[in-house]
Write an enzyme that holds these catalytic residues in place. Structure first.
Site, PDB file in Angstrom:
ATOM      1  N   ARG A 148     -15.110   1.012  -5.861  1.00  0.00           N
ATOM      2  CA  ARG A 148     -13.970   1.825  -5.431  1.00  0.00           C
ATOM      3  C   ARG A 148     -14.455   3.119  -4.764  1.00  0.00           C
ATOM      4  NH1 ARG A 148      -8.289   1.359  -6.214  1.00  0.00           N
ATOM      5  NH2 ARG A 148      -7.397   3.274  -5.395  1.00  0.00           N
ATOM      6  N   ASN A 195       2.830  12.857  -0.690  1.00  0.00           N
ATOM      7  CA  ASN A 195       3.174  11.522  -1.192  1.00  0.00           C
ATOM      8  C   ASN A 195       4.677  11.477  -1.416  1.00  0.00           C
ATOM      9  OD1 ASN A 195       2.932   8.980  -2.266  1.00  0.00           O
ATOM     10  ND2 ASN A 195       1.998   9.647  -4.193  1.00  0.00           N
ATOM     11  N   ASP A 197      -2.429  14.629  -6.163  1.00  0.00           N
ATOM     12  CA  ASP A 197      -3.673  14.996  -6.825  1.00  0.00           C
ATOM     13  C   ASP A 197      -4.291  13.701  -7.338  1.00  0.00           C
ATOM     14  OD1 ASP A 197      -2.284  14.325  -9.102  1.00  0.00           O
ATOM     15  OD2 ASP A 197      -2.111  16.381  -9.857  1.00  0.00           O
ATOM     16  N   HIS A 257       7.840   9.371  -3.481  1.00  0.00           N
ATOM     17  CA  HIS A 257       8.028   8.488  -4.631  1.00  0.00           C
ATOM     18  C   HIS A 257       9.521   8.267  -4.865  1.00  0.00           C
ATOM     19  CE1 HIS A 257       7.150   6.570  -8.423  1.00  0.00           C
ATOM     20  NE2 HIS A 257       8.036   7.350  -9.009  1.00  0.00           N
ATOM     21  N   ILE A 317      -4.181   4.842  -4.999  1.00  0.00           N
ATOM     22  CA  ILE A 317      -4.453   6.237  -5.336  1.00  0.00           C
ATOM     23  C   ILE A 317      -5.678   6.664  -4.537  1.00  0.00           C
ATOM     24  CG2 ILE A 317      -5.049   7.833  -7.198  1.00  0.00           C
ATOM     25  CD1 ILE A 317      -2.269   6.602  -7.486  1.00  0.00           C
ATOM     26  N   LEU A 318      -5.555   7.749  -3.807  1.00  0.00           N
ATOM     27  CA  LEU A 318      -6.690   8.212  -3.006  1.00  0.00           C
ATOM     28  C   LEU A 318      -7.676   8.975  -3.886  1.00  0.00           C
ATOM     29  CD1 LEU A 318      -4.524   9.325  -0.010  1.00  0.00           C
ATOM     30  CD2 LEU A 318      -6.332   7.586   0.130  1.00  0.00           C
TER      31      LEU A 318
HETATM   32  C1  GRF Z   1       9.217   3.975  -0.608  1.00  0.00           C
HETATM   33  O1  GRF Z   1      10.363   3.971  -1.419  1.00  0.00           O
HETATM   34  C2  GRF Z   1       8.075   4.651  -1.289  1.00  0.00           C
HETATM   35  O2  GRF Z   1       8.420   5.790  -1.997  1.00  0.00           O
HETATM   36  C3  GRF Z   1       7.650   3.540  -2.236  1.00  0.00           C
HETATM   37  O3  GRF Z   1       7.687   2.385  -1.426  1.00  0.00           O
HETATM   38  C4  GRF Z   1       8.668   2.565  -0.424  1.00  0.00           C
HETATM   39  C5  GRF Z   1       8.007   2.379   0.907  1.00  0.00           C
HETATM   40  O4  GRF Z   1       8.936   2.052   1.884  1.00  0.00           O
HETATM   41  N1  GRF Z   1       6.391   3.807  -2.859  1.00  0.00           N
HETATM   42  P1  GRF Z   1       8.513   1.903   3.421  1.00  0.00           P
HETATM   43  O5  GRF Z   1       7.235   1.088   3.496  1.00  0.00           O
HETATM   44  O6  GRF Z   1       8.353   3.283   3.979  1.00  0.00           O
HETATM   45  O7  GRF Z   1       9.675   1.185   4.048  1.00  0.00           O
END
Ligand code: GRF
Length: 209
Positions: A68, A108, A142, A110, A95-96
């Site tokens: 990794r 990021n 992070d 979410h 995860i970067l």
């Molecule tokens: C988003 O809801 C993102 O937060 C989640 O996956 C989805 C990605 O959607 N981790 P897209 O690829 O931008 O259509």
């Protein structure tokens, strides 16, 4: 104060958040533009969207590296080649590592209201918990899983008959708007981080009335 004109966007799937950034940055007054799109897999719509927009792409698969740490170094080098001001992880399912996180600010997005429901199944976990309001969070990444300082959030009510797919699509409508607005403001106004508090714009001059 950091600014964010050049964006490298990382994707793993459909890339609708990427598309929203591409559409917004067609207007020069937006203040940021996508200079490259990276992925951890081939054959995804996110990469096709970049190609259609004439944006260069790169793919680095974890499985192509013995460790990794070597993938971490490889993807950091691919990102660095485009000299981004900001890396946007938009549905990127990895995860970067420190090679990227130490070199660039990484934003990021979410699909839940952090710190509730981090991880790969934020929508499913929120539904299973029975929350009545969920939403989306834009944060600085992070080394943890969705643990970085929060930049912006928006709420989305849960409807009684929602399933994961329906709720996620409704969140994504709000998420795309929030990401575009947040990246644009960061690019135009700059931002500072103090502990866990992120502020967009220069607030050091005091208020005037
Ligand atoms: C988003 O809801 C993102 O937060 C989640 O996956 C989805 C990605 O959607 N981790 P897209 O690829 O931008 O259509």
């Amino acid at each position: 104060m950091s600014k964010a004109g050049r964006l490298v966007v990382l994707v793993s799937g459909s890339g609708t958040n990427l598309q929203a950034l591409l559409d917004a940055s067609a207007d020069p007054s937006y203040g940021a533009r996508v200079v490259a799109v990276g992925a951890d897999r081939e054959g995804i719509e996110g990469l096709a969207r970049a190609t259609r927009a004439n944006i260069p792409t790169f793919v680095e698969k974890v499985g192509d590296y013995p460790t990794r740490a070597e993938w971490d170094a490889a993807i950091a080098a691919r990102i660095a080649a485009y000299e981004p001001d900001l890396v946007v992880s938009a549905g990127f399912m990895k995860i970067l590592g420190t090679p990227t996180l130490d070199a660039f600010p990484v934003l990021n997005t979410h699909p839940a209201l952090l710190p509730s429901f981090p991880g790969a199944h934020g929508v499913r976990d929120a539904l299973a918990h029975g929350v009545k309001v969920t939403g989306c969070t834009v944060m600085l990444a992070d080394e943890g899983v969705d643990t970085g300082p929060i930049v912006a959030q928006a709420a989305v009510p849960v409807q009684p008959d929602d399933d994961e797919a329906v709720l996620h699509e409704r969140i994504k409508v709000v998420e795309r708007r929030l990401l575009v607005e947040t990246v644009g403001r960061m690019a135009r106004e700059g931002w500072t981080v103090s502990g866990r508090t992120v502020r967009i714009g220069n607030h050091t001059g005091g208020e005037t009335t």
